[in-house]
Design an enzyme around this catalytic site. Structure first.
Site, PDB file in Angstrom:
ATOM      1  N   LYS A 114      10.546   4.397   2.316  1.00  0.00           N
ATOM      2  CA  LYS A 114      10.447   3.775   4.161  1.00  0.00           C
ATOM      3  C   LYS A 114      11.821   4.065   5.103  1.00  0.00           C
ATOM      4  O   LYS A 114      10.545   3.918   6.535  1.00  0.00           O
ATOM      5  CB  LYS A 114      10.176   2.732   3.972  1.00  0.00           C
ATOM      6  CG  LYS A 114       8.550   2.513   2.680  1.00  0.00           C
ATOM      7  CD  LYS A 114       7.617   1.126   3.344  1.00  0.00           C
ATOM      8  CE  LYS A 114       6.021   1.341   2.282  1.00  0.00           C
ATOM      9  NZ  LYS A 114       5.967  -0.511   2.501  1.00  0.00           N
ATOM     10  N   LYS A 197       1.909  11.911  -3.084  1.00  0.00           N
ATOM     11  CA  LYS A 197       0.364  10.571  -3.615  1.00  0.00           C
ATOM     12  C   LYS A 197      -0.269  10.235  -1.867  1.00  0.00           C
ATOM     13  O   LYS A 197      -0.055  10.941  -1.581  1.00  0.00           O
ATOM     14  CB  LYS A 197       1.376   9.598  -4.242  1.00  0.00           C
ATOM     15  CG  LYS A 197       1.331   8.596  -2.441  1.00  0.00           C
ATOM     16  CD  LYS A 197       1.795   7.068  -3.612  1.00  0.00           C
ATOM     17  CE  LYS A 197       2.689   6.622  -1.650  1.00  0.00           C
ATOM     18  NZ  LYS A 197       2.990   5.301  -2.343  1.00  0.00           N
ATOM     19  N   LYS A 200      -1.481   5.985   3.119  1.00  0.00           N
ATOM     20  CA  LYS A 200      -1.810   5.572   4.254  1.00  0.00           C
ATOM     21  C   LYS A 200      -1.051   6.182   5.203  1.00  0.00           C
ATOM     22  O   LYS A 200      -1.237   6.764   6.471  1.00  0.00           O
ATOM     23  CB  LYS A 200      -2.354   4.447   4.866  1.00  0.00           C
ATOM     24  CG  LYS A 200      -1.425   3.153   4.344  1.00  0.00           C
ATOM     25  CD  LYS A 200      -1.813   2.067   4.831  1.00  0.00           C
ATOM     26  CE  LYS A 200      -1.095   0.735   3.916  1.00  0.00           C
ATOM     27  NZ  LYS A 200      -0.989   0.551   2.837  1.00  0.00           N
TER      28      LYS A 200
HETATM   29  P1  TYM Z   1      -0.295  -1.489  -1.593  1.00  0.00           P
HETATM   30  O1  TYM Z   1      -0.622  -2.334  -0.851  1.00  0.00           O
HETATM   31  O2  TYM Z   1       0.821  -0.758  -1.652  1.00  0.00           O
HETATM   32  O3  TYM Z   1      -1.161  -0.503  -2.078  1.00  0.00           O
HETATM   33  C1  TYM Z   1      -2.172  -0.865  -3.243  1.00  0.00           C
HETATM   34  C2  TYM Z   1      -2.106  -0.465  -5.018  1.00  0.00           C
HETATM   35  O4  TYM Z   1      -3.056   1.019  -4.850  1.00  0.00           O
HETATM   36  C3  TYM Z   1      -1.578   1.358  -5.551  1.00  0.00           C
HETATM   37  N1  TYM Z   1      -1.923   3.031  -5.025  1.00  0.00           N
HETATM   38  C4  TYM Z   1      -1.859   3.917  -5.627  1.00  0.00           C
HETATM   39  N2  TYM Z   1      -2.947   4.620  -6.909  1.00  0.00           N
HETATM   40  C5  TYM Z   1      -2.819   5.690  -7.609  1.00  0.00           C
HETATM   41  N3  TYM Z   1      -2.686   6.614  -6.946  1.00  0.00           N
HETATM   42  C6  TYM Z   1      -2.130   5.931  -5.353  1.00  0.00           C
HETATM   43  N4  TYM Z   1      -1.820   7.491  -4.237  1.00  0.00           N
HETATM   44  C7  TYM Z   1      -2.314   5.194  -5.074  1.00  0.00           C
HETATM   45  N5  TYM Z   1      -1.228   4.578  -3.474  1.00  0.00           N
HETATM   46  C8  TYM Z   1      -1.631   3.015  -3.932  1.00  0.00           C
HETATM   47  C9  TYM Z   1      -0.440   0.983  -5.524  1.00  0.00           C
HETATM   48  O5  TYM Z   1       0.078   1.432  -7.342  1.00  0.00           O
HETATM   49  C10 TYM Z   1      -1.101  -0.883  -5.826  1.00  0.00           C
HETATM   50  O6  TYM Z   1      -1.385  -1.406  -7.076  1.00  0.00           O
HETATM   51  N6  TYM Z   1       4.238  -3.326  -3.115  1.00  0.00           N
HETATM   52  C11 TYM Z   1       2.274  -3.462  -3.232  1.00  0.00           C
HETATM   53  C12 TYM Z   1       0.978  -4.923  -3.698  1.00  0.00           C
HETATM   54  C13 TYM Z   1       1.980  -6.207  -3.723  1.00  0.00           C
HETATM   55  C14 TYM Z   1       1.626  -6.397  -5.926  1.00  0.00           C
HETATM   56  C15 TYM Z   1       1.944  -7.328  -6.011  1.00  0.00           C
HETATM   57  C16 TYM Z   1       1.051  -5.283  -6.547  1.00  0.00           C
HETATM   58  C17 TYM Z   1       2.246  -7.245  -3.383  1.00  0.00           C
HETATM   59  N7  TYM Z   1       2.868  -8.175  -4.881  1.00  0.00           N
HETATM   60  C18 TYM Z   1       2.428  -8.126  -7.152  1.00  0.00           C
HETATM   61  C19 TYM Z   1       1.063  -5.877  -7.504  1.00  0.00           C
HETATM   62  C20 TYM Z   1       1.154  -7.376  -7.640  1.00  0.00           C
HETATM   63  C21 TYM Z   1       1.699  -2.660  -2.290  1.00  0.00           C
HETATM   64  O7  TYM Z   1       2.702  -2.780  -1.891  1.00  0.00           O
HETATM   65  O8  TYM Z   1       0.291  -1.974  -3.001  1.00  0.00           O
END
Ligand code: TYM
Length: 334
Positions: A114, A197, A200
């Site tokens: 990032k 991947k 957004k």
């Molecule tokens: P975030 O908001 O970026 O994404 C949410 C979830 O979607 C999954 N994901 C994907 N899985 C498969 N293919 C993709 N292209 C793809 N893009 C996103 C992410 O792996 C995630 O599971 N840090 C986390 C949010 C978070 C969290 C937590 C998750 C904060 N606290 C505690 C689990 C437990 C995040 O940024 O996800």
């Protein structure tokens, strides 16, 4: 016997979740509700690690929660809540930050990615400590399982390290969480750039949003990048675009990759794309429509979120109280 605990969350940083969020994580959250004591949150504290417009953040938080419900999260089975409604997340994160090495945090690849473009001068300290807040989210609920996509694997490792460190220094306090990362759907790829991947921040044409109009989704899938030979075969190395489409189909239809390869034998990429679009739309349209319906009654949505926060606060307060006591803070007398 008491059920094991599960926790997961997503950032409300866009007006819609995308197909990667849904197939990589949300679909598994829904599955796990019956067998686990489930906690699912909208992580607004995480979202503000990069600048957010206040009105949009408010809107996106509700849109994210509405999509959880529309996809099948049942507010009576799971605690569905907003992270900022449970103060213990920020409180535990502070404690864990004092136990995280500066170098350890600096090795997190998501932070490195990032900050690659703008450099560390424009990145906030909050973005740097982001994974520690995520560890707090998980450990507060004594989560045994954390269903996420592949990109969260390193953050989960940090969480396990911090839990183990705390436990060995202050006595057994936290459950050591395990990731639930299904190989087939752990990484859904960008339709235009199928070695990256879906995200957004990628190419908008390669991103399938749940809240998009059907015509937009159809167009994006029909324009997905494939390759120059015409064979419909799963091979991530040499046929990433075709493999991604087969993976998406399989994740939703439940058909194995092998049976899909048989089914498409002798057919062309046009057929593959049409069928994938059909499978995706038949799953996503009802979710989008239901989410829009839920969003027409914000007061009711907020009431459900308040109810979830109450459930979450109970366990979070209990864990935080134990942590404060173990590290030597005197009782507040509240
Ligand atoms: P975030 O908001 O970026 O994404 C949410 C979830 O979607 C999954 N994901 C994907 N899985 C498969 N293919 C993709 N292209 C793809 N893009 C996103 C992410 O792996 C995630 O599971 N840090 C986390 C949010 C978070 C969290 C937590 C998750 C904060 N606290 C505690 C689990 C437990 C995040 O940024 O996800």
């Amino acid at each position: 016997m008491t059920k094991p605990n599960v926790l997961s969350g997503m950032q409300p940083s866009a007006g819609s979740l995308h197909l990667g969020n849904y197939l990589g994580a949300l679909i598994n959250w829904v599955e796990m509700q019956d067998d686990y004591n489930a906690f699912y949150c909208v992580v607004d504290l995480h979202a503000i690690t990069v600048a957010q417009d206040p009105a949009e953040l408010r809107r996106n938080t509700r849109v994210t929660a509405a999509q959880y419900l529309a996809a099948g999260i049942d507010e009576n089975k799971s605690a569905l809540f907003v992270q900022s409604h449970v103060p213990a997340h920020a409180q535990l994160a502070w404690v864990l930050m004092t136990m995280t090495g500066f170098g350890e945090a600096g090795r997190m690849t998501q932070f490195k990615d990032k900050t690659q473009k703008g450099g560390t001068d424009v990145a906030s300290v909050g973005l740097f400590t982001y994974p520690v807040l995520m560890a707090a989210d998980i450990l507060l609920y004594q989560a045994n399982k954390v269903p996420v996509g592949e990109d969260q694997r390193q953050h989960l490792e940090l969480t396990r390290d911090l839990a183990t460190r705390f436990n060995s220094r202050f006595g057994e306090t936290f459950a050591i969480p395990e990731g639930v990362i299904f190989k087939e759907t752990a990484k859904i790829f960008d339709l235009q750039n199928p070695t990256a991947k879906m995200s957004k921040s990628g190419d908008p044409k390669g991103l399938v949003n749940i809240m998009d109009d059907s015509s937009v989704i159809l167009k994006k899938i029909k324009s997905a990048v494939t390759d120059t030979d015409a064979e419909i075969r799963f091979d991530r190395e040499t046929k990433p675009g075709v493999s991604n489409l087969l993976g998406i189909h399989s994740a939703i239809s439940g058909q194995s990759i092998e049976s899909l390869e048989d089914h498409f034998a002798g057919k062309g990429y046009g057929d593959l794309k049409s069928e994938v679009a059909e499978v995706v739309l038949s799953r996503i349209e009802p979710i989008r429509d239901r989410a829009n319906e839920l969003l027409t009654d914000e007061a009711e949505l907020d009431r459900l979120l308040a109810q979830g926060a109450q459930k979450a606060n109970e366990l979070a307060e209990k864990t935080l109280g134990m942590v404060y006591d173990r590290i030597g803070f005197i009782p507040s007398g509240r």
